[in-house]
Design a protein around this motif. Structure first.
Motif, mmCIF file in Angstrom:
data_model
loop_
_atom_site.group_PDB
_atom_site.id
_atom_site.type_symbol
_atom_site.label_atom_id
_atom_site.label_comp_id
_atom_site.label_asym_id
_atom_site.label_seq_id
_atom_site.Cartn_x
_atom_site.Cartn_y
_atom_site.Cartn_z
ATOM 1 N N THR A 124 139.994 -26.890 46.250
ATOM 2 C CA THR A 124 138.546 -27.011 46.382
ATOM 3 C C THR A 124 138.074 -26.306 47.646
ATOM 4 O OG1 THR A 124 138.772 -29.104 47.588
ATOM 5 C CG2 THR A 124 138.482 -29.247 45.194
ATOM 6 N N ALA A 125 136.783 -26.028 47.680
ATOM 7 C CA ALA A 125 136.160 -25.463 48.866
ATOM 8 C C ALA A 125 134.763 -26.058 49.001
ATOM 9 C CB ALA A 125 136.080 -23.943 48.776
ATOM 10 N N TYR A 126 134.328 -26.256 50.251
ATOM 11 C CA TYR A 126 133.030 -26.837 50.525
ATOM 12 C C TYR A 126 132.313 -26.028 51.589
ATOM 13 C CZ TYR A 126 134.976 -31.013 48.278
ATOM 14 O OH TYR A 126 135.559 -31.894 47.392
ATOM 15 N N THR A 127 131.017 -25.948 51.464
ATOM 16 C CA THR A 127 130.249 -25.381 52.555
ATOM 17 C C THR A 127 130.304 -26.360 53.730
ATOM 18 O OG1 THR A 127 128.155 -24.335 53.123
ATOM 19 C CG2 THR A 127 128.023 -26.395 51.877
ATOM 20 N N ASP A 128 130.237 -25.848 54.922
ATOM 21 C CA ASP A 128 130.457 -26.673 56.112
ATOM 22 C C ASP A 128 129.511 -27.876 56.193
ATOM 23 O OD1 ASP A 128 131.344 -23.959 58.401
ATOM 24 O OD2 ASP A 128 132.507 -25.058 56.916
ATOM 25 N N SER A 129 128.295 -27.723 55.752
ATOM 26 C CA SER A 129 127.301 -28.782 55.933
ATOM 27 C C SER A 129 127.565 -30.027 55.087
ATOM 28 C CB SER A 129 125.896 -28.254 55.636
ATOM 29 O OG SER A 129 125.802 -27.843 54.279
ATOM 30 N N VAL A 130 128.448 -29.927 54.089
ATOM 31 C CA VAL A 130 128.714 -31.086 53.232
ATOM 32 C C VAL A 130 130.135 -31.612 53.378
ATOM 33 C CG1 VAL A 130 127.031 -30.209 51.576
ATOM 34 C CG2 VAL A 130 129.469 -29.857 51.149
ATOM 35 N N LYS A 131 130.953 -30.951 54.149
ATOM 36 C CA LYS A 131 132.344 -31.390 54.321
ATOM 37 C C LYS A 131 132.395 -32.813 54.858
ATOM 38 C CE LYS A 131 134.558 -26.878 54.984
ATOM 39 N NZ LYS A 131 135.222 -25.972 55.954
ATOM 40 N N GLY A 132 133.233 -33.625 54.236
ATOM 41 C CA GLY A 132 133.368 -35.017 54.644
ATOM 42 C C GLY A 132 132.351 -35.936 54.007
ATOM 43 N N ARG A 133 131.335 -35.373 53.355
ATOM 44 C CA ARG A 133 130.300 -36.195 52.703
ATOM 45 C C ARG A 133 130.310 -36.032 51.185
ATOM 46 N NH1 ARG A 133 125.070 -35.187 53.553
ATOM 47 N NH2 ARG A 133 125.339 -32.949 53.955
ATOM 48 N N PHE A 134 130.581 -34.830 50.697
ATOM 49 C CA PHE A 134 130.562 -34.547 49.260
ATOM 50 C C PHE A 134 131.992 -34.350 48.757
ATOM 51 C CE2 PHE A 134 126.092 -32.411 48.906
ATOM 52 C CZ PHE A 134 125.530 -33.499 49.569
ATOM 53 N N THR A 135 132.212 -34.725 47.493
ATOM 54 C CA THR A 135 133.495 -34.514 46.857
ATOM 55 C C THR A 135 133.290 -33.953 45.464
ATOM 56 O OG1 THR A 135 134.481 -36.377 48.054
ATOM 57 C CG2 THR A 135 135.660 -35.559 46.122
ATOM 58 N N ILE A 136 133.895 -32.812 45.202
ATOM 59 C CA ILE A 136 133.849 -32.209 43.871
ATOM 60 C C ILE A 136 135.119 -32.607 43.125
ATOM 61 C CG2 ILE A 136 134.909 -30.030 44.635
ATOM 62 C CD1 ILE A 136 133.133 -28.587 42.573
ATOM 63 N N SER A 137 134.966 -32.906 41.847
ATOM 64 C CA SER A 137 136.125 -33.257 41.029
ATOM 65 C C SER A 137 135.837 -32.881 39.586
ATOM 66 C CB SER A 137 136.445 -34.749 41.150
ATOM 67 O OG SER A 137 135.373 -35.533 40.648
#
Length: 131
Positions: free
Chosen positions: A58-71
């Motif tokens: 997975t990859a996340y934009t920095d502003s959502v890391k630790g708050r959003f989870t894709i599955s």
């Protein structure tokens, strides 16, 4: 053929949570990388999160890391985005995207956050976070 339909958007206060769902075709669930994108009023679309076909990367934009989870649940043909600790700046239309224009692409999940590699897009679901 890849088809995508988002759901789960709504209005929530800052600090709250929402879970977005994206129903995809069985082809997309079994064959494609997928991702979530968003667009706030007056701003360009930005990549939120991407996930590989087996779901192991997975990859996340920095502003959502630790708050959003894709599955993803390939058996249910569904992509998810769990959003916690929501902030007013998370407000926007959220789009699901599936399947690459070039199936053999070597683009990483991080590179896929740019969005232009995906060929199937949903109509979007609105997320509004109030302070």
């Amino acid at each position: 053929q890849a088809q995508v339909v988002e759901s789960g958007g709504g209005s929530v206060q800052a600090g709250g949570s929402l879970t977005l769902s994206c129903a995809v075709s069985s082809y997309a669930a079994s064959s494609c990388a997928m991702g979530w994108f968003r667009q706030a009023p007056g701003k360009e679309r930005e990549g939120v999160a991407t996930i590989s076909l087996p779901g192991s990367t997975t990859a996340y934009t920095d502003s959502v890391k630790g708050r959003f989870t894709i599955s993803r649940d390939n058996a249910k043909n569904t992509l998810y985005l769990q959003m916690n600790s929501l902030k007013p700046e998370d407000t926007g239309m959220y789009y699901c995207a599936a399947c690459l224009k070039a199936p053999g692409s070597a683009a990483t999940m991080w590179e896929l956050l740019r969005g232009r590699d995906f060929r199937a897009w949903g109509q979007g679901t609105q997320v509004t976070v109030s302070s």
